[in-house]
Motif scaffolding. Structure first.
Motif, PDB file in Angstrom:
ATOM      1  N   LEU A   1       0.830  -1.210   0.000  1.00  0.00           N
ATOM      2  CA  LEU A   1       0.000   0.000   0.000  1.00  0.00           C
ATOM      3  C   LEU A   1       0.861   1.256   0.000  1.00  0.00           C
ATOM      4  N   ALA A   2       1.944   1.246   0.785  1.00  0.00           N
ATOM      5  CA  ALA A   2       2.823   2.412   0.834  1.00  0.00           C
ATOM      6  C   ALA A   2       3.515   2.641  -0.512  1.00  0.00           C
ATOM      7  N   ASN A   3       3.923   1.573  -1.181  1.00  0.00           N
ATOM      8  CA  ASN A   3       4.550   1.719  -2.501  1.00  0.00           C
ATOM      9  C   ASN A   3       3.576   2.301  -3.523  1.00  0.00           C
ATOM     10  N   ARG A   4       2.345   1.855  -3.483  1.00  0.00           N
ATOM     11  CA  ARG A   4       1.345   2.396  -4.406  1.00  0.00           C
ATOM     12  C   ARG A   4       1.077   3.863  -4.119  1.00  0.00           C
ATOM     13  N   LEU A   5       1.051   4.229  -2.832  1.00  0.00           N
ATOM     14  CA  LEU A   5       0.847   5.636  -2.474  1.00  0.00           C
ATOM     15  C   LEU A   5       2.018   6.493  -2.937  1.00  0.00           C
ATOM     16  N   GLU A   6       3.238   5.999  -2.777  1.00  0.00           N
ATOM     17  CA  GLU A   6       4.409   6.756  -3.220  1.00  0.00           C
ATOM     18  C   GLU A   6       4.407   6.921  -4.734  1.00  0.00           C
ATOM     19  N   HIS A   7       4.018   5.891  -5.447  1.00  0.00           N
ATOM     20  CA  HIS A   7       3.953   5.989  -6.905  1.00  0.00           C
ATOM     21  C   HIS A   7       2.920   7.031  -7.337  1.00  0.00           C
ATOM     22  N   CYS A   8       1.768   7.037  -6.702  1.00  0.00           N
ATOM     23  CA  CYS A   8       0.741   8.038  -7.037  1.00  0.00           C
ATOM     24  C   CYS A   8       1.199   9.444  -6.686  1.00  0.00           C
ATOM     25  N   THR A   9       1.949   9.579  -5.595  1.00  0.00           N
ATOM     26  CA  THR A   9       2.458  10.898  -5.207  1.00  0.00           C
ATOM     27  C   THR A   9       3.436  11.435  -6.248  1.00  0.00           C
ATOM     28  N   ARG A  10       4.337  10.567  -6.737  1.00  0.00           N
ATOM     29  CA  ARG A  10       5.279  11.000  -7.784  1.00  0.00           C
ATOM     30  C   ARG A  10       4.529  11.400  -9.059  1.00  0.00           C
ATOM     31  N   ARG A  11       3.526  10.651  -9.429  1.00  0.00           N
ATOM     32  CA  ARG A  11       2.753  10.996 -10.618  1.00  0.00           C
ATOM     33  C   ARG A  11       2.040  12.336 -10.439  1.00  0.00           C
ATOM     34  N   TYR A  12       1.551  12.593  -9.234  1.00  0.00           N
ATOM     35  CA  TYR A  12       0.859  13.872  -8.984  1.00  0.00           C
ATOM     36  C   TYR A  12       1.821  15.049  -9.124  1.00  0.00           C
ATOM     37  N   ARG A  13       3.021  14.927  -8.573  1.00  0.00           N
ATOM     38  CA  ARG A  13       3.988  16.021  -8.680  1.00  0.00           C
ATOM     39  C   ARG A  13       4.413  16.239 -10.129  1.00  0.00           C
ATOM     40  N   SER A  14       4.616  15.143 -10.844  1.00  0.00           N
ATOM     41  CA  SER A  14       4.970  15.280 -12.261  1.00  0.00           C
ATOM     42  C   SER A  14       3.846  15.942 -13.044  1.00  0.00           C
ATOM     43  N   LEU A  15       2.631  15.634 -12.693  1.00  0.00           N
ATOM     44  CA  LEU A  15       1.495  16.242 -13.378  1.00  0.00           C
ATOM     45  C   LEU A  15       1.404  17.732 -13.084  1.00  0.00           C
ATOM     46  N   GLU A  16       1.704  18.111 -11.865  1.00  0.00           N
ATOM     47  CA  GLU A  16       1.698  19.541 -11.534  1.00  0.00           C
ATOM     48  C   GLU A  16       2.733  20.311 -12.357  1.00  0.00           C
ATOM     49  N   ARG A  17       3.904  19.731 -12.518  1.00  0.00           N
ATOM     50  CA  ARG A  17       4.932  20.406 -13.315  1.00  0.00           C
ATOM     51  C   ARG A  17       4.519  20.525 -14.785  1.00  0.00           C
ATOM     52  N   LYS A  18       3.860  19.516 -15.299  1.00  0.00           N
ATOM     53  CA  LYS A  18       3.408  19.580 -16.690  1.00  0.00           C
ATOM     54  C   LYS A  18       2.332  20.647 -16.876  1.00  0.00           C
ATOM     55  N   LEU A  19       1.474  20.819 -15.893  1.00  0.00           N
ATOM     56  CA  LEU A  19       0.397  21.807 -16.024  1.00  0.00           C
ATOM     57  C   LEU A  19       0.923  23.235 -15.997  1.00  0.00           C
ATOM     58  N   GLN A  20       2.093  23.427 -15.420  1.00  0.00           N
ATOM     59  CA  GLN A  20       2.649  24.783 -15.416  1.00  0.00           C
ATOM     60  C   GLN A  20       3.102  25.216 -16.804  1.00  0.00           C
ATOM     61  N   THR A  21       3.480  24.269 -17.627  1.00  0.00           N
ATOM     62  CA  THR A  21       3.924  24.596 -18.986  1.00  0.00           C
ATOM     63  C   THR A  21       2.765  24.673 -19.975  1.00  0.00           C
TER      64      THR A  21
ATOM     65  N   ILE B   1      -1.482  22.819 -21.013  1.00  0.00           N
ATOM     66  CA  ILE B   1      -2.488  21.769 -20.868  1.00  0.00           C
ATOM     67  C   ILE B   1      -2.584  21.022 -22.188  1.00  0.00           C
ATOM     68  N   GLU B   2      -2.376  19.721 -22.124  1.00  0.00           N
ATOM     69  CA  GLU B   2      -2.462  18.881 -23.304  1.00  0.00           C
ATOM     70  C   GLU B   2      -3.413  17.722 -23.051  1.00  0.00           C
ATOM     71  N   LYS B   3      -3.707  16.995 -24.113  1.00  0.00           N
ATOM     72  CA  LYS B   3      -4.631  15.871 -23.983  1.00  0.00           C
ATOM     73  C   LYS B   3      -4.019  14.752 -23.140  1.00  0.00           C
ATOM     74  N   THR B   4      -2.725  14.514 -23.280  1.00  0.00           N
ATOM     75  CA  THR B   4      -2.078  13.475 -22.486  1.00  0.00           C
ATOM     76  C   THR B   4      -2.144  13.794 -20.989  1.00  0.00           C
ATOM     77  N   THR B   5      -2.165  15.075 -20.664  1.00  0.00           N
ATOM     78  CA  THR B   5      -2.264  15.473 -19.263  1.00  0.00           C
ATOM     79  C   THR B   5      -3.613  15.061 -18.679  1.00  0.00           C
ATOM     80  N   PHE B   6      -4.664  15.250 -19.454  1.00  0.00           N
ATOM     81  CA  PHE B   6      -5.989  14.838 -18.976  1.00  0.00           C
ATOM     82  C   PHE B   6      -6.079  13.326 -18.801  1.00  0.00           C
ATOM     83  N   ASP B   7      -5.499  12.566 -19.721  1.00  0.00           N
ATOM     84  CA  ASP B   7      -5.522  11.109 -19.595  1.00  0.00           C
ATOM     85  C   ASP B   7      -4.758  10.642 -18.363  1.00  0.00           C
TER      86      ASP B   7
END
Length: 432
Positions: free
Chosen positions: A239-259, A261-267
């Motif tokens: 469970l902790a590994n899955r939470l850490e993986h989701c946290t990394r994806r969330y931070r990466s998504l935040e960085r992408k949104l600063q540059t 908004i694309e369709k891949t971002t929504f997916d």
């Protein structure tokens, strides 16, 4: 002699054309024998055994010839309901009943002979865990469990794959928390040993045992509690590994949104929300299962399978040890659940902020479209005037050079003025 007199009376009756009592008895005995033969054939074809004995046709004939009133009554009823036709129906019904019994028996045998691949872990530690194939019947005999209990951790059932369970019985503890293991006082059986969680479970348990042997330490916990702790540890780590993986994806998504908004971002955002929802429900289910086990005093008391405590103080210490173990991993599941809820809430806020940003962009596009519409309207008014002059009708202005420049200037001024007026009107009404 009585028999001779009876035969004489029967002969005189046959000579006179009257039915004799001997003929009646013979016909009744014959019908009873036919019925008995049909029942015996059906029983032997279906493979049914009553109290370990087989239907004996000769015994049925003897009992029928002995004059049992109940069987003679059944024979008379069979003769009255159709005689030979009834015998034919019974004989034809026998194969179908036999087929149904054979199908049910074979289906039951197949369910009991279904193979299970398991890893056997001995409590003494003298032998390394080894893989073996066991049927369902062998598994039930080895663990002294009922089929109802085995269904809770059976990997072949779809419902058991997603339902966490910690079941405590008199001589066994069943754990289904991603790792499916049946724990006894002297050994444990790990189901689905080829999955990633099972491999990690075996590696962690082997590493723990080898570390204890190198340091010459004696395990303070009983074998069954060590296996329960290893299962909970692997589950919480997953469970902790899955939470850490989701946290990394969330931070990466935040960085992408600063540059941008694309369709891949929504997916990616949609997939991450689905993963967080699944993680939240999974952690909540495991937390509720551990909490339910803690609330059951009988389960806490019986979880120490190898307990030999007789005094009340020793029993209280064992129960306290079990409660501390479960409460520790309950807190970890609760921490994962709380962090998942917070991350899911942030993801939803991020989704809403993206929606607001897109709405603002759509509003800007709408404003531009409105301004172009205003300009098009003003240009259309000028096109009406030019269309009037473009008709194939003569006037006095065709030969005048000044009339052309004057008309063109007036048209341009009128279009610009009309556009400015419409723009101010829209601004005054907060449309633009």
């Amino acid at each position: 002699h009585p028999s001779r007199s009876a035969r004489g009376r029967g002969a005189r009756r046959r000579a006179a054309g009257e039915p004799s009592a001997t003929d009646d008895e013979t016909s009744e005995d014959g019908s009873a024998v036919v019925v008995a033969a049909a029942v015996a054939a059906a029983a032997s074809a279906s493979g049914e055994w009553l109290n370990g004995s087989v239907f004996d046709e000769e015994k049925m004939k003897t009992s029928a010839g002995g004059g049992s009133e109940a069987r003679e009554g059944d024979a008379r009823a069979m003769m009255m309901n159709g005689g030979a036709n009834g015998d034919g129906d019974a004989a034809s019904a026998a194969p179908s009943s036999a087929m149904r019994v054979r199908d049910g028996t074979s289906r039951h045998d197949r369910s009991l002979s279904k193979p299970y691949a398991v890893f056997r872990i001995d409590a003494a530690g003298q032998r390394l865990p080894y893989k073996q194939i066991m049927t369902r019947r062998q598994l039930l005999r080895d663990t002294d469990l009922s089929p109802r209990d085995l269904r809770r951790i059976d990997p072949s059932l779809g419902q058991a794959n997603n339902t966490p369970a910690v079941i405590v019985r008199e001589d066994s503890v069943l754990v289904n928390l991603g790792v499916r293991v049946i724990i006894r006082a002297d050994h444990a059986l790990l189901l689905e040993p080829d999955t990633m969680m099972s491999v990690n479970f075996l590696e962690s348990w082997t590493q723990r045992m080898s570390t204890a042997e190198k340091n010459h330490e004696v395990e303070s916990l009983p074998f069954e509690l060590v296996m329960v702790e290893a299962s909970l540890q692997e589950t919480c780590a997953q469970l902790a590994n899955r939470l850490e993986h989701c946290t990394r994806r969330y931070r990466s998504l935040e960085r992408k949104l600063q540059t941008g908004i694309e369709k891949t971002t929504f997916d990616e955002l949609r997939f991450m929300k689905q993963a967080l929802v699944q993680l939240e429900s999974r952690s909540a289910a495991i937390r509720d299962e551990i909490l339910e086990t803690l609330d059951d005093e009988d389960d806490v008391e019986r979880m120490t399978l190898s307990s030999k405590a007789t005094e009340a103080e020793d029993k209280e210490e064992e129960e306290e040890e079990v409660e501390n173990l479960l409460e520790y991993y309950l807190q970890q599941c609760e921490a994962v659940h709380s962090a998942t809820e917070a991350l899911l809430e942030n993801t939803r806020d991020l989704d809403e902020s993206i929606s607001v940003t897109l709405s603002a962009r759509r509003l800007e596009v709408s404003k531009i479209e409105l301004m172009l519409s205003i300009a098009s309207f003003a240009a259309a008014v000028g096109a009406v005037v030019t269309g009037i002059f473009g008709m194939n009708l003569t006037s006095t202005l065709e030969s005048s050079v000044m009339a052309f420049y004057l008309t063109t200037g007036l048209l341009v001024t009128a279009c610009v003025g009309m556009s400015a007026w419409l723009y101010r009107l829209c601004r005054s009404r907060s449309i633009l």
